[in-house]
Enzyme design. Sequence first.
Site, short mmCIF file in Angstrom:
data_model
loop_
_atom_site.label_atom_id
_atom_site.label_comp_id
_atom_site.label_asym_id
_atom_site.label_seq_id
_atom_site.Cartn_x
_atom_site.Cartn_y
_atom_site.Cartn_z
N ARG A 92 11.12 -54.95 -16.94
CA ARG A 92 11.10 -56.20 -16.14
C ARG A 92 12.34 -57.06 -16.44
O ARG A 92 12.27 -58.28 -16.53
CB ARG A 92 9.84 -57.03 -16.46
CG ARG A 92 8.56 -56.41 -16.01
CD ARG A 92 8.48 -56.32 -14.49
NE ARG A 92 7.13 -56.04 -14.06
CZ ARG A 92 6.59 -54.83 -14.04
NH1 ARG A 92 7.29 -53.78 -14.40
NH2 ARG A 92 5.34 -54.66 -13.63
N GLU A 95 6.31 -63.45 -16.98
CA GLU A 95 7.06 -62.53 -16.15
C GLU A 95 7.49 -63.26 -14.89
O GLU A 95 8.50 -62.95 -14.26
CB GLU A 95 6.14 -61.35 -15.80
CG GLU A 95 6.87 -60.12 -15.35
CD GLU A 95 6.41 -59.64 -14.01
OE1 GLU A 95 7.27 -59.46 -13.13
OE2 GLU A 95 5.20 -59.45 -13.83
N SER A 133 1.21 -59.99 -12.17
CA SER A 133 1.15 -60.22 -13.63
C SER A 133 1.87 -61.52 -13.96
O SER A 133 3.03 -61.69 -13.59
CB SER A 133 1.87 -59.10 -14.37
OG SER A 133 1.30 -57.86 -14.05
N1 EPU Z 1 -6.62 -54.42 -19.60
C1 EPU Z 1 -7.73 -55.07 -20.13
N2 EPU Z 1 -8.18 -56.19 -19.50
C2 EPU Z 1 -7.60 -56.68 -18.37
C3 EPU Z 1 -6.46 -56.03 -17.85
C4 EPU Z 1 -5.99 -54.90 -18.48
O1 EPU Z 1 -8.29 -54.65 -21.14
O2 EPU Z 1 -8.10 -57.67 -17.85
C5 EPU Z 1 -6.15 -53.17 -20.24
C6 EPU Z 1 -6.53 -51.98 -19.38
O3 EPU Z 1 -7.79 -51.51 -19.69
C7 EPU Z 1 -5.47 -50.98 -19.75
C8 EPU Z 1 -4.25 -51.85 -20.01
O4 EPU Z 1 -4.74 -53.15 -20.27
O5 EPU Z 1 -5.79 -50.30 -20.93
C9 EPU Z 1 -3.25 -51.85 -18.90
O6 EPU Z 1 -3.81 -52.41 -17.72
P1 EPU Z 1 -3.25 -52.08 -16.25
O7 EPU Z 1 -3.17 -50.63 -16.04
O8 EPU Z 1 -4.06 -52.86 -15.27
O9 EPU Z 1 -1.75 -52.57 -16.24
P2 EPU Z 1 -1.01 -53.82 -16.90
O10 EPU Z 1 -0.29 -53.37 -18.11
O11 EPU Z 1 -1.97 -54.95 -17.05
C10 EPU Z 1 1.24 -53.41 -15.64
C11 EPU Z 1 2.18 -54.17 -14.77
C12 EPU Z 1 1.62 -54.30 -13.35
C13 EPU Z 1 1.41 -52.90 -12.80
C14 EPU Z 1 0.46 -52.14 -13.73
C15 EPU Z 1 0.29 -50.70 -13.33
C16 EPU Z 1 3.39 -55.65 -16.26
C17 EPU Z 1 3.64 -57.05 -16.66
N3 EPU Z 1 2.46 -55.47 -15.33
O12 EPU Z 1 0.04 -54.18 -15.76
O13 EPU Z 1 2.59 -54.96 -12.56
O14 EPU Z 1 0.88 -52.95 -11.49
O15 EPU Z 1 0.98 -52.12 -15.08
O16 EPU Z 1 1.46 -49.97 -13.59
O17 EPU Z 1 4.06 -54.75 -16.75
C18 EPU Z 1 3.27 -57.11 -11.79
O18 EPU Z 1 4.28 -56.97 -12.45
O19 EPU Z 1 3.07 -58.13 -11.09
C19 EPU Z 1 2.24 -56.07 -11.81
C20 EPU Z 1 1.07 -56.21 -11.18
#
Ligand code: EPU
Length: 339
Positions: free
Chosen positions: A164, A335, A238
């Site tokens: 990012r 972010e 995010s």
């Molecule tokens: N998780 C939780 N609780 C929550 C949310 C997530 O425990 O409320 C845990 C999930 O269970 C999982 C981990 O966190 O183990 C990752 O969650 P998720 O796959 O939803 O992805 P993220 O890391 O929260 C990132 C990006 C998203 C992107 C997703 C999928 C960043 C800041 N965000 O989110 O990007 O869609 O991965 O690749 O890196 C964005 O940048 O606006 C965005 C939506």
Amino acid sequence: MFIQENFSLQAHNTFGIAAQARFFVTVTNGEMLLEALAYAQQHHLPLTLLGGGSNVLFTKNIEGLLVQIANKGMVVEKEDEDFVWVRVAAGEVWHDFVQFAVKNNWGGVENLSLIYGTVGAAPMQNIGAYGVEIKAVFEYLEAIELSTQTKKVFDKTACQFGYRQSIFKQSLKNQVVITQVVFKLTKRNHVFNTSYGAIQQVLNEKNLSPSIQNISEAVIHIRQSKLPNPEVLGNAGSFFKNPEIPTEQFLQLQAQYPQIPNYAAEIAGYTKVPAGWLIEQCGWKGKKVGNCGVHKDQALVIVNYGGATGAEIWAVAEAVQQSVAEKFGVVLHPEVNCF
Ligand code: EPU
């Protein structure tokens, strides 16, 4: 060039914040952009640039001139048997470009389906989702340097992409306007990326084989099930980046919370942990504070239930940061670009 005064930005940011720009102009071509830059210079107006407004939080009114980049156009620059180079104007909607690629069966951006915002904003923060970042398909971009008002070309190395992150958010912040981006997409022998578990799961459930079209549809399905649609509920995706912490600190946390999810970080000796998990553990998931709060399905997303000000949303973000720092000793960095 039509410059508007005291212009409401409510329809121009996905949080739906009713901030105003002192002066506002939409530019649809290079000539208009140069005119707008000259106007700002002549009238000593600070300049702010805006794309689709999907990654910004306005905590106050914008002084000076806000320039919305809205040039359009997607053309094939060149192609060979294996690849196609597509030149896309910065003002194009990112998902329109993804759909254009998917329809033509060109591979590389299908995992990045349904990300809000414009093509010009995409390399700024090296958008990424479901195992793919824009840097994988990025060839070069063209930009106007504000100090000289001349065109500059940035290849992948010059963009200094990170998680990012890019040079446009660092040393060149507010120094250049991205006008065109060229992507290199595959025409054949495409290597599908289904490494992100949920994609494979959706394909299995629907009994579909991996294809550019099917992966795009799977990603759209996953996003729609987790992330709120900003047309219905104001948000900017995010709100925080996933923090990268020293592995030593991570191991201490893991000893205390054995279920803590984790990924490899870009820097050796560091581990990335999902901010969504940390925020949920602090009890914030689904919590409402006045007109805003933390989304019920994804704790990394802050939402505006309607009528929240940017300052109110920022106050929730700060409270979340404080909780996570107190419970885990981890600092969350936004972010979203906050003004
Ligand atoms: N998780 C939780 N609780 C929550 C949310 C997530 O425990 O409320 C845990 C999930 O269970 C999982 C981990 O966190 O183990 C990752 O969650 P998720 O796959 O939803 O992805 P993220 O890391 O929260 C990132 C990006 C998203 C992107 C997703 C999928 C960043 C800041 N965000 O989110 O990007 O869609 O991965 O690749 O890196 C964005 O940048 O606006 C965005 C939506």
